[in-house]
Design a protein around this motif. Structure first.
Motif, short mmCIF file in Angstrom:
data_model
loop_
_atom_site.label_atom_id
_atom_site.label_comp_id
_atom_site.label_asym_id
_atom_site.label_seq_id
_atom_site.Cartn_x
_atom_site.Cartn_y
_atom_site.Cartn_z
N VAL A 47 55.58 68.97 71.79
CA VAL A 47 55.50 67.94 72.82
C VAL A 47 54.45 68.36 73.85
CG1 VAL A 47 56.75 66.70 74.63
CG2 VAL A 47 57.90 67.28 72.47
N VAL A 48 53.45 67.49 74.06
CA VAL A 48 52.34 67.79 74.96
C VAL A 48 52.25 66.70 76.02
CG1 VAL A 48 49.89 68.30 75.14
CG2 VAL A 48 51.11 68.80 73.00
N PRO A 49 52.74 66.93 77.24
CA PRO A 49 52.53 65.96 78.31
C PRO A 49 51.08 66.05 78.80
CG PRO A 49 53.68 67.89 79.17
CD PRO A 49 53.51 68.10 77.68
N PRO A 58 39.43 68.59 74.29
CA PRO A 58 38.64 69.02 73.12
C PRO A 58 38.73 70.52 72.86
CG PRO A 58 37.38 67.49 74.46
CD PRO A 58 38.59 67.85 75.27
N SER A 59 39.11 71.32 73.87
CA SER A 59 39.23 72.77 73.68
C SER A 59 40.64 73.21 73.35
CB SER A 59 38.77 73.50 74.96
OG SER A 59 37.44 73.19 75.27
N SER A 60 41.61 72.31 73.51
CA SER A 60 43.01 72.71 73.31
C SER A 60 43.68 72.00 72.13
CB SER A 60 43.82 72.45 74.58
OG SER A 60 43.80 71.07 74.94
N LEU A 61 43.55 70.69 72.04
CA LEU A 61 44.26 69.93 71.02
C LEU A 61 43.89 70.36 69.60
CD1 LEU A 61 46.35 67.80 70.35
CD2 LEU A 61 44.54 66.05 70.54
N PRO A 62 42.62 70.60 69.29
CA PRO A 62 42.30 71.05 67.92
C PRO A 62 43.05 72.32 67.52
CG PRO A 62 40.31 70.31 69.01
CD PRO A 62 41.37 70.32 70.07
N SER A 63 43.36 73.17 68.49
CA SER A 63 44.08 74.40 68.15
C SER A 63 45.52 74.11 67.73
CB SER A 63 44.06 75.37 69.34
OG SER A 63 44.94 74.95 70.38
N LEU A 64 46.11 73.06 68.27
CA LEU A 64 47.45 72.65 67.83
C LEU A 64 47.39 71.96 66.48
CD1 LEU A 64 49.05 71.27 71.13
CD2 LEU A 64 49.67 73.37 69.90
N LEU A 65 46.40 71.11 66.30
CA LEU A 65 46.25 70.42 65.02
C LEU A 65 46.05 71.42 63.88
CD1 LEU A 65 43.83 67.62 66.27
CD2 LEU A 65 46.19 67.26 65.50
N ALA A 66 45.45 72.57 64.19
CA ALA A 66 45.11 73.55 63.16
C ALA A 66 46.18 74.62 62.98
CB ALA A 66 43.77 74.21 63.51
N GLN A 67 47.38 74.42 63.52
CA GLN A 67 48.41 75.45 63.37
C GLN A 67 48.74 75.71 61.90
OE1 GLN A 67 50.13 77.53 65.78
NE2 GLN A 67 48.17 76.85 66.64
N ASP A 68 48.73 76.99 61.56
CA ASP A 68 49.06 77.43 60.20
C ASP A 68 50.56 77.71 60.15
OD1 ASP A 68 49.09 78.47 57.67
OD2 ASP A 68 48.24 80.40 58.25
N TYR A 69 51.33 76.65 59.98
CA TYR A 69 52.78 76.78 60.02
C TYR A 69 53.38 76.41 58.67
CZ TYR A 69 57.60 76.38 61.61
OH TYR A 69 58.96 76.55 61.76
N PRO A 70 54.17 77.30 58.07
CA PRO A 70 54.68 77.03 56.71
C PRO A 70 55.69 75.89 56.63
CG PRO A 70 54.77 79.38 57.23
CD PRO A 70 54.49 78.66 58.50
N ASP A 141 51.43 72.74 77.49
CA ASP A 141 50.58 71.91 78.34
C ASP A 141 49.29 71.53 77.62
OD1 ASP A 141 52.45 72.05 80.33
OD2 ASP A 141 51.42 73.58 81.51
N ALA A 142 48.65 70.50 78.13
CA ALA A 142 47.45 69.98 77.47
C ALA A 142 46.25 70.89 77.63
CB ALA A 142 47.12 68.59 78.03
#
Length: 389
Positions: A47-49, A58-70, A141-142
């Motif tokens: 959850v990202v408010p 652009p510097s933060s959201l791609p890192s969440l999208l790219a999470q390597d989670y099984p 956080d965003a």
């Protein structure tokens, strides 16, 4: 002895106690506890408010999208009334980068008695409940960028330690001169108020979390009535941790290795607002606590350098010695935090000046409160909350 000498000796005694008796707050080795990957990975809702976050997204959201989670993970970004196209930008970034599924939604204006961030968190949690069976919620956080294995490591730590809340203090950006002077001290003062080792003891009274990165077990959130039970909180992370612990939850807080804030605070005014918006709320809007805090900061942080100068000018050996010793202990406790932030150790003796800035920010926070401006952030002002039912 003169009054200043007595005060300085008291300051030295306070620093000896802080060095040895305040949970070794100055150490920076409290990192994610030992962890073993679970046999079956639980599902997670992130959850990202977000309110007017187009600059940092652009510097933060791609890192969440790219999470390597099984296991299964999904992102719910809640656009909290942004005027800069935050929601559209988030959708565009997801289309460009791919990765974890992303839902962008907006909750509308906060309901009566709610702070904006918690209103957004409430909406994101409701979306997660409706669309997933997530066992854990990652509240982030965003402006927070995560290493690709961040979620995996958080879940492993929570499962291995039987923890209901795992929080990491993100490494804040330190690039400009003002950031170097103020940002490491911000984390240092936080750790002094809330020693991580004390927090991490089961059943401890000292309780806190760092709102930029909180992994929360959904069952613990429901048991604590979160976020409804803390809806008026300006300092929402500490209040969240207290609610979880009060209802029997186990929590952990430490410094992050690969979780970073990308939000810039290049000018003093921006850092000033960041601190002053919630400083008086931390003191429960109490004038006596404000007076005690100002006096404490003056005695503990400002008296030593004043004593060194006065002792050198007057030739009073005890005053000079006590002041120099207190200043040396103070600077020594700050060195580990400067190393953690990879900053020059020459900044350590400047901690009294930084403390003076924080003293003035705290006083300004109280002044703004009594002017009716309360805790102001991104176009919203929160006056003193009434007691929640």
């Amino acid at each position: 002895m003169s009054a200043l000498t007595w005060i300085t000796v008291g300051s030295l005694a306070a620093w000896v106690w802080l060095l040895l008796g305040q949970g070794f707050f100055w150490r920076t080795d409290v990192r994610l506890p030992g962890r073993t990957p679970p046999a079956q990975w639980p599902s997670v809702a992130i959850v990202v408010p977000a309110r007017d976050e187009a600059e940092v997204l652009p510097s933060s959201l791609p890192s969440l999208l790219a999470q390597d989670y099984p296991g299964r993970a999904e992102i719910f970004l809640v656009d909290d009334g942004s005027s800069d196209g935050t929601g559209d930008l988030a959708r565009a970034l997801a289309a460009e980068h791919g990765g974890l599924p992303l839902t962008v939604d907006s909750p509308g204006e906060p309901g009566p008695g709610w702070t904006g961030k918690l209103w957004a968190v409430r909406h994101g949690m409701a979306l997660a409940r409706a669309r997933t069976d997530a066992e854990y919620l990652l509240l982030t956080d965003a402006d927070i960028a995560h290493a690709p294995d961040s979620l995996r490591e958080l879940v492993s730590a929570a499962r291995s330690g039987g923890l209901d809340l795992v929080s990491q203090m993100a490494r804040l950006r330190v690039a400009t001169a003002w950031e170097r002077l103020i940002v490491p001290a911000f984390v240092y003062f936080f750790a002094q108020l809330y020693p991580f080792r004390w927090i991490n003891r089961p059943g401890a009274r000292t309780t806190a979390a760092a709102g930029g990165c909180v992994l929360l077990r959904r069952e613990a959130a429901e048991r604590a009535g979160v976020p409804d039970s803390i809806r008026q909180a300006v300092i929402d992370d500490v209040t969240l941790a207290r609610a979880v612990r009060r209802t029997g939850g186990r929590i952990w807080l430490g410094l992050a290795d690969r979780v970073d804030s990308v939000r810039p605070y290049p000018r003093l005014g921006q850092l000033w607002r960041m601190v002053s918006r919630s400083a008086y709320a931390q003191l429960r809007h109490n004038l006596l606590l404000l007076a005690g805090t100002v006096a404490g900061l003056a005695v503990v942080y400002l008296a030593p350098p004043v004593a060194v100068v006065a002792g050198a000018l007057t030739g009073e050996a005890l005053l000079l010695t006590a002041g120099a010793a207190a200043w040396a202990v103070m600077a020594g406790t700050y060195v580990p935090m400067l190393r953690y932030y990879r900053q020059p150790l020459a900044l350590a003796p400047l901690l009294p000046f930084t403390a003076l800035l924080y003293l003035l920010m705290t006083v300004d926070s109280a002044v703004q409160h009594y002017r009716g401006r309360g805790a102001a952030w991104k176009g919203r002002t929160y006056a003193r909350p009434e007691a929640a039912p």
